[in-house]
Design a protein around this motif. Sequence first.
Motif, PDB file in Angstrom:
ATOM      1  N   LEU A 210       0.804  -1.213   0.000  1.00  0.00           N
ATOM      2  CA  LEU A 210       0.000   0.000   0.000  1.00  0.00           C
ATOM      3  C   LEU A 210       0.839   1.266   0.000  1.00  0.00           C
ATOM      4  CD1 LEU A 210      -2.827  -0.991   2.513  1.00  0.00           C
ATOM      5  CD2 LEU A 210      -3.065  -0.590   0.051  1.00  0.00           C
ATOM      6  N   VAL A 211       2.092   1.156   0.420  1.00  0.00           N
ATOM      7  CA  VAL A 211       2.970   2.322   0.479  1.00  0.00           C
ATOM      8  C   VAL A 211       3.658   2.571  -0.859  1.00  0.00           C
ATOM      9  CG1 VAL A 211       5.006   3.308   1.589  1.00  0.00           C
ATOM     10  CG2 VAL A 211       3.336   2.041   2.943  1.00  0.00           C
ATOM     11  N   GLU A 212       4.177   1.512  -1.477  1.00  0.00           N
ATOM     12  CA  GLU A 212       4.997   1.674  -2.673  1.00  0.00           C
ATOM     13  C   GLU A 212       4.198   1.640  -3.969  1.00  0.00           C
ATOM     14  OE1 GLU A 212       9.386   0.177  -1.294  1.00  0.00           O
ATOM     15  OE2 GLU A 212       8.139  -1.250  -2.365  1.00  0.00           O
ATOM     16  N   GLN A 213       3.059   0.953  -3.993  1.00  0.00           N
ATOM     17  CA  GLN A 213       2.278   0.852  -5.220  1.00  0.00           C
ATOM     18  C   GLN A 213       1.212   1.944  -5.249  1.00  0.00           C
ATOM     19  OE1 GLN A 213       2.560  -3.857  -4.716  1.00  0.00           O
ATOM     20  NE2 GLN A 213       1.243  -3.298  -6.433  1.00  0.00           N
ATOM     21  N   THR A 214       0.969   2.480  -6.429  1.00  0.00           N
ATOM     22  CA  THR A 214       0.049   3.609  -6.546  1.00  0.00           C
ATOM     23  C   THR A 214      -1.135   3.341  -7.473  1.00  0.00           C
ATOM     24  OG1 THR A 214       1.381   4.547  -8.349  1.00  0.00           O
ATOM     25  CG2 THR A 214       1.890   5.271  -6.103  1.00  0.00           C
ATOM     26  N   GLY A 215      -1.023   2.345  -8.321  1.00  0.00           N
ATOM     27  CA  GLY A 215      -2.089   2.067  -9.276  1.00  0.00           C
ATOM     28  C   GLY A 215      -3.089   1.065  -8.756  1.00  0.00           C
ATOM     29  N   SER A 216      -3.918   0.580  -9.671  1.00  0.00           N
ATOM     30  CA  SER A 216      -4.927  -0.402  -9.317  1.00  0.00           C
ATOM     31  C   SER A 216      -4.271  -1.742  -9.000  1.00  0.00           C
ATOM     32  CB  SER A 216      -5.909  -0.592 -10.474  1.00  0.00           C
ATOM     33  OG  SER A 216      -6.715  -1.737 -10.273  1.00  0.00           O
ATOM     34  N   PRO A 217      -4.755  -2.461  -8.003  1.00  0.00           N
ATOM     35  CA  PRO A 217      -4.207  -3.794  -7.721  1.00  0.00           C
ATOM     36  C   PRO A 217      -4.505  -4.781  -8.839  1.00  0.00           C
ATOM     37  CG  PRO A 217      -6.178  -3.419  -6.412  1.00  0.00           C
ATOM     38  CD  PRO A 217      -5.840  -2.109  -7.073  1.00  0.00           C
ATOM     39  N   TRP A 218      -5.458  -4.416  -9.732  1.00  0.00           N
ATOM     40  CA  TRP A 218      -5.738  -5.258 -10.895  1.00  0.00           C
ATOM     41  C   TRP A 218      -4.750  -4.983 -12.036  1.00  0.00           C
ATOM     42  CZ3 TRP A 218      -9.884  -4.378  -7.628  1.00  0.00           C
ATOM     43  CH2 TRP A 218     -10.698  -5.476  -7.348  1.00  0.00           C
ATOM     44  N   GLY A 219      -3.972  -3.936 -11.902  1.00  0.00           N
ATOM     45  CA  GLY A 219      -2.957  -3.644 -12.910  1.00  0.00           C
ATOM     46  C   GLY A 219      -3.490  -3.001 -14.169  1.00  0.00           C
ATOM     47  N   ASP A 220      -4.675  -2.393 -14.100  1.00  0.00           N
ATOM     48  CA  ASP A 220      -5.222  -1.719 -15.274  1.00  0.00           C
ATOM     49  C   ASP A 220      -5.795  -0.371 -14.845  1.00  0.00           C
ATOM     50  OD1 ASP A 220      -7.660  -2.231 -14.042  1.00  0.00           O
ATOM     51  OD2 ASP A 220      -8.126  -3.956 -15.295  1.00  0.00           O
ATOM     52  N   SER A 221      -6.557   0.238 -15.719  1.00  0.00           N
ATOM     53  CA  SER A 221      -7.103   1.560 -15.419  1.00  0.00           C
ATOM     54  C   SER A 221      -8.539   1.512 -14.907  1.00  0.00           C
ATOM     55  CB  SER A 221      -7.048   2.447 -16.674  1.00  0.00           C
ATOM     56  OG  SER A 221      -7.792   1.849 -17.734  1.00  0.00           O
ATOM     57  N   GLY A 222      -9.061   0.322 -14.697  1.00  0.00           N
ATOM     58  CA  GLY A 222     -10.436   0.193 -14.232  1.00  0.00           C
ATOM     59  C   GLY A 222     -10.610   0.668 -12.803  1.00  0.00           C
ATOM     60  N   ALA A 223     -11.769   1.267 -12.512  1.00  0.00           N
ATOM     61  CA  ALA A 223     -12.051   1.770 -11.171  1.00  0.00           C
ATOM     62  C   ALA A 223     -12.424   0.627 -10.231  1.00  0.00           C
ATOM     63  CB  ALA A 223     -13.175   2.796 -11.226  1.00  0.00           C
ATOM     64  N   VAL A 224     -12.319   0.896  -8.945  1.00  0.00           N
ATOM     65  CA  VAL A 224     -12.688  -0.052  -7.901  1.00  0.00           C
ATOM     66  C   VAL A 224     -13.984   0.435  -7.263  1.00  0.00           C
ATOM     67  CG1 VAL A 224     -11.966  -1.196  -5.771  1.00  0.00           C
ATOM     68  CG2 VAL A 224     -10.255  -0.538  -7.477  1.00  0.00           C
TER      69      VAL A 224
END
Length: 279
Positions: A210-224
Motif C-alpha cells: 500500500l505504500v509503494e504501489q500507486t495504481g490499481s491492484p488489478w494492474g489496469d485503469s479500471g475503477a474499484v
Amino acid sequence: MSLPNSAGAARDAFPSEFKEALRALGAEVEARLGLTFPENRRIDLWRAVRDFARESGEDAATVLARLAAAPLSEDVVTRLTPHLTVGETYFFREAKALCLFRDEALPALARSSGKELRLWCAGCSTGEEAYTLAMLVEEKAREMSLPPVRILGTDLNERFLEKARRGVYSKWSFRGVSDARREADFRREGDVWAVHPRFRKCVTFAPDNLVEQTGSPWGDSGAVDVIFCRNVLIYFAPPTIRRVLERFSRLLASGGWLFVASCETALVRRPAFVPVTAE
C-alpha cells in the motif's frame, strides 16, 4: 492485518546498544512498508529480527547490524515481512459494517452500474474477509439481480496469501460464524474447514504494498467499486495514511465505498470521503 503485541516487553527487552540500529531499521521499514515502530514498540521490531535471524541460523545482533546499515533489498523485505505482521482476523468480523455492505452498498452499486463490480480487500491477511464478502454477495444475489462481481484480496505477507489461496481454516477463524453457515459454505476436512469451491473461484489473491504501489491492484485503469481496508491504517504513520487514502480516492469509482474499522474512522476525515455509519 495486525502487528505483534508488546505484552511482556519488560522481560524481553533488547540490549541498550541496539537502540540506534533498531531506530534506523524502523525508519527503513516505515519507508518501505508503512508499518511504524515507535520507541515504545521497538521490542516488537527486535523480536521480528530475532525470528528472521533464527530462520537462517544467524546471530540476531549481526543480522540487525546488517539490516540497519543499508536499504532493504526486495528479497529481505519479502522474508522479513511475515515477522513484522501477525494475522488476526476471522469470518464475518464487525458484522454491522458487513450488513451495511450487503444491504446498502451492493444494491446502490447494482442500480447505478451495469458493469462488473470490483471489490478490493486491502490488507486481507489470511483471506477470511475476502471470502466473507463472496458469501454476502451470494446472499444478496438471491434477493436481487447483481452484475458480475470480482473480489481481490491483497497483502504484504506472502505467507498469509498462500494460506488465503488454500482456503482452509481452523476453529479460531469461525468465531463469528453459526454452525448452519459453516455447514453450508465450508467443507469439513478432519479438524479444519475448507471454503466451498463456489467461493474460491470468485476470489483471487495477490501481493500489494500500500505504500509503494500507486495504481490499481488489478494492474489496469479500471475503477474499484468497494475497498475494504480494516484494521490496517492504525499501524501506519500519518504521512503514510495520507498517501494510502489518496490512492484509494483515485481508484474508487464515483459512488464507490471505502470500509475501515470503527476505530479508524477518525483517520479518514477527508473531503474525498463522505462518512456513513453502520447502525
